[in-house]
Scaffold this motif. Structure first.
Motif, PDB file in Angstrom:
ATOM      1  N   PRO A   4      42.841   8.395  13.749  1.00 51.46           N
ATOM      2  CA  PRO A   4      41.905   7.015  13.914  1.00 51.46           C
ATOM      3  C   PRO A   4      41.862   6.022  12.432  1.00 51.46           C
ATOM      4  CG  PRO A   4      40.946   8.990  13.162  1.00 51.46           C
ATOM      5  CD  PRO A   4      42.964   9.003  14.167  1.00 51.46           C
ATOM      6  N   ASP A   5      41.247   5.335  12.143  1.00 51.91           N
ATOM      7  CA  ASP A   5      41.288   4.627  10.541  1.00 51.91           C
ATOM      8  C   ASP A   5      40.268   5.061  10.313  1.00 51.91           C
ATOM      9  OD1 ASP A   5      40.820   3.100   8.360  1.00 51.91           O
ATOM     10  OD2 ASP A   5      40.984   0.934   9.641  1.00 51.91           O
ATOM     11  N   LEU A   6      40.866   6.157   8.737  1.00 51.52           N
ATOM     12  CA  LEU A   6      40.346   7.109   8.009  1.00 51.52           C
ATOM     13  C   LEU A   6      39.460   6.384   7.673  1.00 51.52           C
ATOM     14  CD1 LEU A   6      43.063   9.737   7.292  1.00 51.52           C
ATOM     15  CD2 LEU A   6      41.485   9.470   9.298  1.00 51.52           C
ATOM     16  N   MET A   7      39.243   5.597   7.167  1.00 51.31           N
ATOM     17  CA  MET A   7      38.619   4.661   6.175  1.00 51.31           C
ATOM     18  C   MET A   7      36.763   3.574   7.179  1.00 51.31           C
ATOM     19  SD  MET A   7      38.977   4.708   3.048  1.00 51.31           S
ATOM     20  CE  MET A   7      37.774   2.885   2.555  1.00 51.31           C
ATOM     21  N   THR A   8      37.745   3.560   8.455  1.00 52.09           N
ATOM     22  CA  THR A   8      36.361   2.781   9.330  1.00 52.09           C
ATOM     23  C   THR A   8      36.069   3.107   9.946  1.00 52.09           C
ATOM     24  OG1 THR A   8      38.003   1.572  10.498  1.00 52.09           O
ATOM     25  CG2 THR A   8      37.529   0.788   8.153  1.00 52.09           C
ATOM     26  N   ALA A   9      36.427   3.964  11.264  1.00 50.36           N
ATOM     27  CA  ALA A   9      36.452   4.785  11.776  1.00 50.36           C
ATOM     28  C   ALA A   9      34.902   5.931  12.109  1.00 50.36           C
ATOM     29  CB  ALA A   9      37.535   5.948  12.812  1.00 50.36           C
ATOM     30  N   GLU A  10      34.721   6.140  12.967  1.00 48.49           N
ATOM     31  CA  GLU A  10      32.629   6.410  12.901  1.00 48.49           C
ATOM     32  C   GLU A  10      33.219   7.915  11.791  1.00 48.49           C
ATOM     33  OE1 GLU A  10      28.808   8.369  15.379  1.00 48.49           O
ATOM     34  OE2 GLU A  10      30.507   7.351  16.422  1.00 48.49           O
ATOM     35  N   LEU A  11      32.354   8.499  11.134  1.00 55.44           N
ATOM     36  CA  LEU A  11      32.591   9.876  10.359  1.00 55.44           C
ATOM     37  C   LEU A  11      31.106  10.879  11.481  1.00 55.44           C
ATOM     38  CD1 LEU A  11      33.129  12.371   8.803  1.00 55.44           C
ATOM     39  CD2 LEU A  11      32.030  10.777   6.827  1.00 55.44           C
ATOM     40  N   THR A  12      31.953  11.935  12.022  1.00 58.28           N
ATOM     41  CA  THR A  12      31.026  12.185  12.861  1.00 58.28           C
ATOM     42  C   THR A  12      30.471  13.967  12.368  1.00 58.28           C
ATOM     43  OG1 THR A  12      31.532  11.460  14.961  1.00 58.28           O
ATOM     44  CG2 THR A  12      30.466  13.460  14.731  1.00 58.28           C
ATOM     45  N   LEU A  13      29.889  14.140  11.261  1.00 61.56           N
ATOM     46  CA  LEU A  13      29.312  15.363  11.006  1.00 61.56           C
ATOM     47  C   LEU A  13      29.129  16.636  11.649  1.00 61.56           C
ATOM     48  CD1 LEU A  13      26.606  15.119   8.452  1.00 61.56           C
ATOM     49  CD2 LEU A  13      29.012  14.663   8.146  1.00 61.56           C
ATOM     50  N   THR A  14      29.394  18.120  11.642  1.00 58.81           N
ATOM     51  CA  THR A  14      29.984  18.861  12.403  1.00 58.81           C
ATOM     52  C   THR A  14      28.728  20.563  11.990  1.00 58.81           C
ATOM     53  OG1 THR A  14      32.110  19.035  11.266  1.00 58.81           O
ATOM     54  CG2 THR A  14      31.968  18.070  13.711  1.00 58.81           C
ATOM     55  N   GLY A  15      29.219  20.126  10.763  1.00 56.57           N
ATOM     56  CA  GLY A  15      28.473  21.587  10.103  1.00 56.57           C
ATOM     57  C   GLY A  15      28.065  20.902   8.215  1.00 56.57           C
ATOM     58  N   ARG A  16      27.428  22.191   8.326  1.00 60.20           N
ATOM     59  CA  ARG A  16      27.096  21.729   6.359  1.00 60.20           C
ATOM     60  C   ARG A  16      27.827  23.315   5.620  1.00 60.20           C
ATOM     61  NH1 ARG A  16      21.405  20.030   3.043  1.00 60.20           N
ATOM     62  NH2 ARG A  16      22.932  20.320   0.785  1.00 60.20           N
ATOM     63  N   ILE A  17      28.399  23.097   4.072  1.00 59.24           N
ATOM     64  CA  ILE A  17      28.579  24.420   3.583  1.00 59.24           C
ATOM     65  C   ILE A  17      27.591  24.626   2.889  1.00 59.24           C
ATOM     66  CG2 ILE A  17      30.427  24.908   2.272  1.00 59.24           C
ATOM     67  CD1 ILE A  17      32.519  23.075   3.791  1.00 59.24           C
ATOM     68  N   THR A  18      26.794  25.576   3.168  1.00 52.27           N
ATOM     69  CA  THR A  18      25.710  25.901   2.160  1.00 52.27           C
ATOM     70  C   THR A  18      25.587  26.352   1.367  1.00 52.27           C
ATOM     71  OG1 THR A  18      25.127  27.739   3.626  1.00 52.27           O
ATOM     72  CG2 THR A  18      24.193  25.775   4.614  1.00 52.27           C
ATOM     73  N   THR A  19      26.846  27.111   0.635  1.00 54.71           N
ATOM     74  CA  THR A  19      26.953  27.582  -0.529  1.00 54.71           C
ATOM     75  C   THR A  19      28.366  26.536  -1.645  1.00 54.71           C
ATOM     76  OG1 THR A  19      29.301  28.402   0.007  1.00 54.71           O
ATOM     77  CG2 THR A  19      27.712  29.653   0.554  1.00 54.71           C
ATOM     78  N   ALA A  20      27.897  25.711  -1.065  1.00 53.96           N
ATOM     79  CA  ALA A  20      28.116  25.122  -2.247  1.00 53.96           C
ATOM     80  C   ALA A  20      26.962  24.178  -3.012  1.00 53.96           C
ATOM     81  CB  ALA A  20      28.406  23.430  -1.721  1.00 53.96           C
ATOM     82  N   SER A  21      26.912  24.024  -4.406  1.00 54.13           N
ATOM     83  CA  SER A  21      25.635  23.327  -5.252  1.00 54.13           C
ATOM     84  C   SER A  21      25.839  21.724  -5.159  1.00 54.13           C
ATOM     85  CB  SER A  21      26.571  23.033  -6.652  1.00 54.13           C
ATOM     86  OG  SER A  21      27.503  23.173  -7.134  1.00 54.13           O
ATOM     87  N   ASN A  22      26.886  21.314  -4.498  1.00 56.80           N
ATOM     88  CA  ASN A  22      26.197  19.658  -3.919  1.00 56.80           C
ATOM     89  C   ASN A  22      26.081  19.384  -2.431  1.00 56.80           C
ATOM     90  OD1 ASN A  22      26.181  18.387  -6.871  1.00 56.80           O
ATOM     91  ND2 ASN A  22      28.395  19.136  -6.627  1.00 56.80           N
ATOM     92  N   ALA A  23      25.602  19.178  -1.618  1.00 55.29           N
ATOM     93  CA  ALA A  23      25.739  18.513  -0.289  1.00 55.29           C
ATOM     94  C   ALA A  23      27.424  18.194   0.315  1.00 55.29           C
ATOM     95  CB  ALA A  23      25.127  17.403   0.035  1.00 55.29           C
ATOM     96  N   THR A  24      27.463  19.543   0.792  1.00 55.44           N
ATOM     97  CA  THR A  24      28.901  19.187   1.199  1.00 55.44           C
ATOM     98  C   THR A  24      28.924  19.836   3.011  1.00 55.44           C
ATOM     99  OG1 THR A  24      29.834  20.252  -0.483  1.00 55.44           O
ATOM    100  CG2 THR A  24      31.172  20.213   1.337  1.00 55.44           C
TER     101      THR A  24
END
Length: 255
Positions: A4-24
């Protein structure tokens, strides 16, 4: 399946790292697994301009590439579900390896490891902070000096199966004031190797060419000038420096 084109292809979220101080977030672009940190999810800091951490992560990747040490996984800026942010290729580390550890002081190995400090754990037992004594980790320590990394925690070092060591989470870098906070102090006073000096020189040369032009879109003029100053100081002194300044020498928490 095509890449895939890493700049333009759809970015789908699969989870969240809840221990990070910023949204990750964990995500995927086609079959490619990535980490996504939206600028909108960055927490305000007293000493770094708000909304600049994602760009600093990309700048760290660029410096890593010019060093020639492949420390930072491929990192870039692009749009995502929560707006523009930093995207980085996910790295699957070896679950049985560790480059940094807290162990009982009477169990510190005589060879292959460096002790940074010791103290008491929550049970009052004496423990030592240690890291492996390896060329890969030495290079990361030099890289952190160049980028002025204010947050090299133990779990920001990924031990890969083949012995390579990746460094991640470089939002707190490139400040024009001295900010170096790291768990990698084990080579304090040791001379820099020829390989380490060459990596620093490649950054110095790059600042006068393509690297400097690329960083101009990510960092302030003062911050870019401070990179050159740190490189010149490292080459002049020719050894791993000692902690300096009033700020703590190690991040907290350590991991």
């Amino acid at each position: 399946m095509p890449t895939p084109d890493l700049m333009t292809a759809e970015l789908t979220l699969t989870g969240r790292i809840t221990t990070a101080s910023n949204a990750t977030f964990l995500g995927s672009i086609g079959e490619v697994e990535v980490v996504y940190k939206p600028i909108a999810g960055e927490s305000p800091l007293w000493d770094f301009p708000h909304g600049t951490l994602a760009r600093r992560e990309v700048a760290a990747y660029m410096v890593s590439q010019v060093c020639g040490w492949d420390i930072v996984p491929r990192t870039w800026l692009r749009d995502g579900p929560f707006g523009e942010g930093m995207v980085q290729l996910w790295q699957e580390q070896d679950p049985v390896q560790t480059a940094v550890n807290l162990i009982a002081t009477n169990q510190v190995p005589e060879k292959g490891w460096k002790q940074v400090l010791e103290g008491q754990d929550e049970d009052g037992q004496m423990v030592a902070l240690v890291h492996e004594d390896s060329p890969a980790l030495r290079r990361m320590a030099v890289f952190d000096m160049v980028v002025n990394n204010a947050d090299r925690k133990g779990n920001h070092i990924l031990a890969m199966t083949d012995g390579h060591r990746h460094g991640v989470d470089h939002g707190l870098t490139f400040h024009s004031d001295h900010k170096l906070r790291t768990v990698l102090w084990g080579w304090l006073g040791d001379p820099l190797t020829a390989e380490e000096r060459d990596g620093i020189d490649r950054v110095t040369e790059g600042l006068n060419g393509g690297l400097g032009r690329n960083l101009a879109d990510l960092l302030s003029v003062e911050e870019i000038e401070s990179i050159a100053t740190r490189c010149a100081r490292l080459r002049l002194e020719g050894r791993f420096p000692a902690p300096s300044g009033e700020m703590p020498a190690v991040p907290w928490p350590l991991f």
